[in-house]
Enzyme design. Structure first.
Site, short mmCIF file in Angstrom:
data_model
loop_
_atom_site.label_atom_id
_atom_site.label_comp_id
_atom_site.label_asym_id
_atom_site.label_seq_id
_atom_site.Cartn_x
_atom_site.Cartn_y
_atom_site.Cartn_z
N LYS A 109 1.06 -1.31 -0.47
CA LYS A 109 -0.33 0.09 0.21
C LYS A 109 0.92 1.00 0.15
O LYS A 109 1.59 1.43 0.15
CB LYS A 109 -0.98 0.03 1.48
CG LYS A 109 -1.97 1.22 0.80
CD LYS A 109 -3.15 0.36 -0.16
CE LYS A 109 -4.59 0.46 0.33
NZ LYS A 109 -5.30 0.01 -0.02
N ASP A 149 -6.76 3.56 -4.41
CA ASP A 149 -7.79 4.24 -3.61
C ASP A 149 -8.56 4.57 -3.28
O ASP A 149 -8.28 5.28 -3.75
CB ASP A 149 -6.96 3.61 -2.53
CG ASP A 149 -7.02 3.11 -1.15
OD1 ASP A 149 -7.46 1.42 -0.93
OD2 ASP A 149 -7.13 3.98 0.05
N1 GLU Z 1 -7.32 -0.28 -3.52
C1 GLU Z 1 -8.19 -0.84 -3.12
C2 GLU Z 1 -8.26 -1.90 -1.97
O1 GLU Z 1 -8.06 -1.53 -1.16
C3 GLU Z 1 -7.83 -1.92 -4.82
C4 GLU Z 1 -6.35 -2.47 -5.11
C5 GLU Z 1 -5.87 -2.78 -5.68
O2 GLU Z 1 -6.69 -3.42 -7.13
O3 GLU Z 1 -4.46 -3.34 -5.86
O4 GLU Z 1 -8.43 -3.30 -1.70
#
Ligand code: GLU
Length: 419
Positions: A109, A149
Site C-alpha cells: 500500500k 485507493d
Molecule cells: N485499494 C483497493 C483495496 O484496498 C484496491 C487495491 C488494488 O486493486 O490493488 O483493495
C-alpha cells in the site's frame, strides 16, 4: 471528566485480528513474528510546486508487506490522515485480501499525506509524477503493482504509469492497475469493488434468510465503493434507506433514488445540499434501523462507543478496517454477522489482477467476461470462508484470516525462509 483516549494504532488493531486466527492455526512463533513485520517500508519527501509557484514538501509512503505469493499489490491513498502506521495496516490487509481470494500477489500500500480536494489537476499530476519517480526502482509488474485507493483515480494511475514509462523508456501498463481503458485498463474495474461488496452481501443475505426485496440497506461513504454498491443493491430490489459522505447523512424510509444521488454527487462533488432524504448526522447513519449496513469510507467508524446502538443484522465492510476489534467482539456477541473487509471489498483487487493479466497478455476481455469471472472468484472463496467458519465455529473474519494465513504460510514454507 477526562478519560484516557484509546491509543489508536490501526496496524495494532489489524495485528489483533491476525493473532486471533494465528492462535487457532497453531502458527509457529517464528512464522508469526515474520508475518507481523512488514518486509519493506519506504518513506520519502515529495517536493511539490503549487500553481502559484510556492514550494511545499509532502510525505510519501510505500509499504511492501509481503511477497510470498507474488509481487506486492495494493492501492495508493491521498488523504490528510495518511501515516506510516495506517499505510502499514493497509498493506498488511492487502496481503490477506489477495490470499483470501487466491490471487498470485503479496500485499502493499502507498500514500501521500495531502488533501487532494484542495489541489488543482496540475498540482495533482505533479505530486503523482514525483511520487512515482521516487518509486521507479521498487515497483514493476513483477515487483509491486499499485492501484487506486481513497483520493486517487484512474487518471492518477495513468500519470503514474506514464512517469514509470518515461523513466524506463518502456511501455509497461502492468506496473499499475485501475488505469483508464485507453492505457490498458480493464473493463469493469471501476465498478469492481462495489460489485463485489453487493455480490458477497447478497450471498450472505440468502444464507440468513433476508429477502432482497425491500431489504433496508444503509451505505456509509459515497465514493467509488459506496455509491456503486448502493446502486447494485437497489438494482436487486433492496431499499437504500441511508447514505452519507463527509458532508453528512441522508435518510429516507421510502428509499433513496440512488441514480439521482450519484448524479447529484457527481455534479456537486459531494452530497452537500442533497434533498432526496432527511439530513442527519454521520454518526446517526450508522445507527439507522436496517438489515444491511455497509461502512464504505475509512477505518475505525464502528467502535465500542456506537456498536451497542448498531441495528443492522449484517455488516458488510466495503472500507478497509472500519470495525475496531472491541466492536467486532460486541457484534459477535449480539449475533450481528460481519463480512470482513479482506473478503467483502476484494472485488477491486480481483479485477486488478485481471487487468494485470490482460496487460501482460496484451489481450483484453469483454466486460461480461470480467464480471463473470469476478463473481466466480468471490463466491467460490466466500464459500470456502463460510466452510471454515462453520467447521471451526468462528466468525467469518477469523475464518477469512485462517484461510488467508494458511495460503501465505504454505507458499512461505515451500519457498523456505532466507534467514
Ligand atoms: N485499494 C483497493 C483495496 O484496498 C484496491 C487495491 C488494488 O486493486 O490493488 O483493495
Amino acid at each position: 471528566m477526562l478519560t484516557a483516549a484509546r491509543e489508536v494504532s490501526v496496524f495494532g488493531d489489524a495485528i489483533a485480528y491476525f493473532n486471533e486466527a494465528a492462535s487457532l492455526l497453531d502458527l509457529d512463533p517464528g512464522m508469526r513474528r515474520l508475518l507481523t513485520h512488514p518486509s519493506r517500508q519506504i518513506i520519502f519527501s515529495i517536493p511539490f510546486q503549487r500553481d502559484n509557484g510556492e514550494l511545499e514538501v509532502y510525505t510519501g509512503y510505500r509499504v511492501q508487506y509481503n511477497f510470498a505469493r507474488g509481487p506486492a499489490k495494493g492501492g495508493i491513498r491521498y488523504h490528510p490522515g495518511v501515516t506510516l502506521d495506517e499505510v502499514t495496516a493497509l498493506a498488511f490487509w492487502m496481503t490477506w485480501k489477495c490470499a483470501v481470494v487466491d490471487l498470485p500477489f503479496g500485499g502493499g500500500k502507498g500514500g501521500v499525506t495531502c488533501d487532494p480536494t484542495t489541489l488543482s489537476p496540475r498540482e495533482l499530476e505533479r505530486i503523482t509524477r514525483r511520487y512515482a519517480a521516487e518509486l521507479v526502482e521498487v515497483v514493476g509488474p513483477d515487483k509491486d503493482v499499485p492501484a487506486p485507493d481513497v483520493g486517487t483515480t484512474p487518471q492518477v494511475m495513468a500519470w503514474f504509469m506514464d512517469t514509470y514509462a518515461m523513466h524506463k523508456r518502456e511501455y509497461t501498463p502492468g506496473v499499475v492497475t485501475g488505469k483508464p481503458l485507453e492505457v490498458g485498463g480493464s473493463r469493469g474495474r471501476v465498478e469492481a469493488t462495489g460489485r463485489g461488496v453487493s455480490l458477497v452481501a447478497l450471498a450472505q443475505m440468502q444464507e440468513m434468510g433476508i429477502q432482497t426485496k425491500d431489504a433496508r440497506v444503509v451505505v456509509q461513504g459515497f465514493g467509488n465503493v459506496g455509491s456503486i454498491a448502493a446502486r447494485m443493491f437497489a438494482d436487486q430490489g433492496c431499499k437504500i434507506v441511508g447514505i452519507s459522505d463527509v458532508t453528512g447523512g441522508y435518510h429516507n424510509e421510502r428509499g433513496i433514488d440512488v441514480a439521482g444521488a450519484i448524479a447529484y454527487a457527481q455534479e456537486h462533488h459531494s452530497l452537500d445540499g442533497y434533498r432526496g432524504g432527511e439530513r442527519i448526522s454521520n454518526a446517526a447513519v450508522l445507527e439507522l434501523p436496517c438489515e444491511v449496513l455497509v461502512p464504505a469510507a475509512l477505518e475505525n467508524v464502528l467502535t465500542i462507543e456506537n456498536a451497542p446502538r448498531v441495528q443492522a443484522k449484517l455488516i458488510v465492510e466495503g472500507a478497509n478496517g472500519p470495525t475496531t476489534p472491541e466492536a467486532d467482539h460486541m457484534f459477535a456477541q449480539r449475533g450481528i454477522v460481519v463480512i470482513p473487509d479482506i473478503l467483502a471489498n476484494a472485488g477491486g483487487v480481483t479485477v486488478s489482477y485481471f487487468e494485470w493479466a490482460q496487460d501482460r497478455a496484451g489481450y483484453f476481455w469483454r466486460e461480461s467476461e470480467v464480471n463473470e469471472r469476478l463473481a466466480e472468484v468471490l463466491l467460490e472463496n466466500f464459500k470456502r470462508v463460510r466452510d471454515v467458519a462453520s467447521l471451526r465455529h468462528v466468525p467469518l473474519r477469523t475464518a477469512a484470516y485462517i484461510l488467508a494465513i494458511d495460503r501465505v504460510v504454505r507458499s512461505m514454507n515451500v519457498r523456505g525462509v532466507y534467514a
